[in-house]
Design a protein around this motif. Structure first.
Motif, PDB file in Angstrom:
ATOM      1  N   THR A 272       0.832  -1.203   0.000  1.00 45.19           N
ATOM      2  CA  THR A 272       0.000   0.000   0.000  1.00 45.19           C
ATOM      3  C   THR A 272       0.865   1.250   0.000  1.00 45.19           C
ATOM      4  O   THR A 272       0.621   2.196  -0.766  1.00 45.19           O
ATOM      5  CB  THR A 272      -0.931   0.018   1.232  1.00 45.19           C
ATOM      6  OG1 THR A 272      -1.824  -1.095   1.160  1.00 45.19           O
ATOM      7  CG2 THR A 272      -1.742   1.308   1.276  1.00 45.19           C
TER       8      THR A 272
ATOM      9  N   LEU B 205      -7.458  -3.610  -6.287  1.00 47.24           N
ATOM     10  CA  LEU B 205      -6.118  -3.077  -6.511  1.00 47.24           C
ATOM     11  C   LEU B 205      -5.134  -4.084  -7.078  1.00 47.24           C
ATOM     12  O   LEU B 205      -4.055  -3.711  -7.536  1.00 47.24           O
ATOM     13  CB  LEU B 205      -5.585  -2.481  -5.209  1.00 47.24           C
ATOM     14  CG  LEU B 205      -6.409  -1.291  -4.687  1.00 47.24           C
ATOM     15  CD1 LEU B 205      -5.908  -0.853  -3.320  1.00 47.24           C
ATOM     16  CD2 LEU B 205      -6.369  -0.130  -5.667  1.00 47.24           C
TER      17      LEU B 205
ATOM     18  N   LEU C  22      -9.784  -1.068  -2.407  1.00 49.03           N
ATOM     19  CA  LEU C  22      -9.970   0.314  -1.972  1.00 49.03           C
ATOM     20  C   LEU C  22     -11.448   0.465  -1.663  1.00 49.03           C
ATOM     21  O   LEU C  22     -12.293   0.280  -2.542  1.00 49.03           O
ATOM     22  CB  LEU C  22      -9.557   1.293  -3.068  1.00 49.03           C
ATOM     23  CG  LEU C  22      -9.764   2.785  -2.767  1.00 49.03           C
ATOM     24  CD1 LEU C  22      -8.955   3.209  -1.558  1.00 49.03           C
ATOM     25  CD2 LEU C  22      -9.406   3.641  -3.968  1.00 49.03           C
TER      26      LEU C  22
ATOM     27  N   ALA D  51      -6.198  -6.903  -2.363  1.00 48.62           N
ATOM     28  CA  ALA D  51      -6.397  -5.609  -1.720  1.00 48.62           C
ATOM     29  C   ALA D  51      -7.552  -4.861  -2.395  1.00 48.62           C
ATOM     30  O   ALA D  51      -7.669  -4.841  -3.619  1.00 48.62           O
ATOM     31  CB  ALA D  51      -5.125  -4.783  -1.793  1.00 48.62           C
TER      32      ALA D  51
ATOM     33  N   ILE E 224      -7.702   0.938   2.518  1.00 51.15           N
ATOM     34  CA  ILE E 224      -7.160  -0.154   1.697  1.00 51.15           C
ATOM     35  C   ILE E 224      -7.060  -1.367   2.609  1.00 51.15           C
ATOM     36  O   ILE E 224      -6.377  -1.331   3.637  1.00 51.15           O
ATOM     37  CB  ILE E 224      -5.797   0.209   1.089  1.00 51.15           C
ATOM     38  CG1 ILE E 224      -5.971   1.353   0.083  1.00 51.15           C
ATOM     39  CG2 ILE E 224      -5.173  -1.007   0.416  1.00 51.15           C
ATOM     40  CD1 ILE E 224      -4.680   1.819  -0.568  1.00 51.15           C
TER      41      ILE E 224
END
Length: 284
Positions: free
Chosen positions: A17, A86, A182, A180, A67
């Motif tokens: 991240t 992501l 968002l 991941a 995130i």
């Protein structure tokens, strides 16, 4: 107006991240990390939390966006919106049993005890498959549960599978894949939405460049159309005449997965002086 983003405080997801934010041009205000750190040149501040606290923080408005791993987002089942996948920190949530057990299907789990840190996801899986098993919630080293007699099987995150092997466990069912995400609070005002859109623009430019190569080559003019068929690029390759009569320079973007296949075809068509360059960002 400052947008607050919740980020995992440590681990692989934290590292990836922070790399993404850095590539997006977001620089933190100080080198010593505290709970809340503002950026110097972008209207955003970073809130460092435990991964399992991020969904609730975003849903309740403590943070505007976050995130977080898909596994934690689904497990916590909070009212927040997925803004974008992501594509990093990929793993899977799987059922695993002792290596010496004979496994012929998920009916094996009937009347068994399963140790996990993800009881919500596991319960959904068991119910959807009409399985009757006891869920034993545990935090920490889930994988040692069968060896110490705490459970018959485990349901946990798997990345490489090395931890399972070292604990003499075999992965038998992949329940969900995770990456991941968002995520966003559903009640952002217009100013915060504008900041989020700018952040998304930067992230998408980075993602568009991933696994892409920029190539420049010299080619005979009578082979340009054939080269076009090999190099579609984003719309069409760029062609520039050279000082040498009958030759031109061709520039394009290629997918790294097809790189060597494409290079071989270009050489067969007479391409020379092929230059290959990495792409940092690509604005579509």
């Amino acid at each position: 107006m400052t947008l607050r983003i919740a980020v995992q405080s440590k681990g692989r997801l934290f590292e990836e991240t922070m790399e993404l934010l850095q590539e997006s041009g977001i620089k933190l205000n100080n080198k010593k990390r505290t709970l809340l750190v503002p950026a110097t040149d972008f209207p955003i501040e970073i809130l460092f939390l435990r991964d399992d606290d991020i969904p609730q923080a975003v849903a309740t408005g403590v943070a505007d966006i976050g995130i977080v791993g898909e596994n934690e987002f689904v497990e916590k089942n909070e009212k927040a919106s997925i803004v974008k996948r992501l594509g990093f920190s990929k793993c899977r949530l799987s059922l695993a049993i002792p290596k010496d057990e004979k496994y012929e299907g998920n009916k094996w789990f009937n009347n068994k005890k399963i140790a996990t840190s993800y009881p919500h996801i596991l319960k959904q899986y068991l119910e959807s498959n009409n399985l009757n098993a006891e869920i034993h919630v545990i935090t920490g080293s889930v994988e040692i549960s069968p060896s110490i007699g705490l459970a018959d099987a485990i349901f946990d995150i798997v990345s490489s599978g090395g931890t399972l092997v070292s604990n003499r466990l075999t992965e038998v069912e992949v329940v969900m894949k995770s990456e991941a995400l968002l995520i966003s609070n559903s009640e952002l005002d217009e100013e915060k939405k504008n900041v989020l859109n700018e952040l998304l623009f930067r992230i998408e430019a980075i993602q568009a460049a991933q696994n892409k190569k920029y190539i420049v080559l010299n080619a005979p003019e009578d082979k340009v159309q054939d080269i076009f068929d090999v190099l579609p690029g984003m719309r069409s390759p760029t062609v520039t005449p050279l000082a040498t009569t009958g030759w031109c320079s061709v520039q394009s973007v290629v997918d790294e997965k097809r790189f060597w296949e494409i290079i071989s075809k270009l050489k067969a068509l007479g391409a020379e002086g092929i230059l290959v360059l990495p792409i940092e960002k690509m604005i579509l």
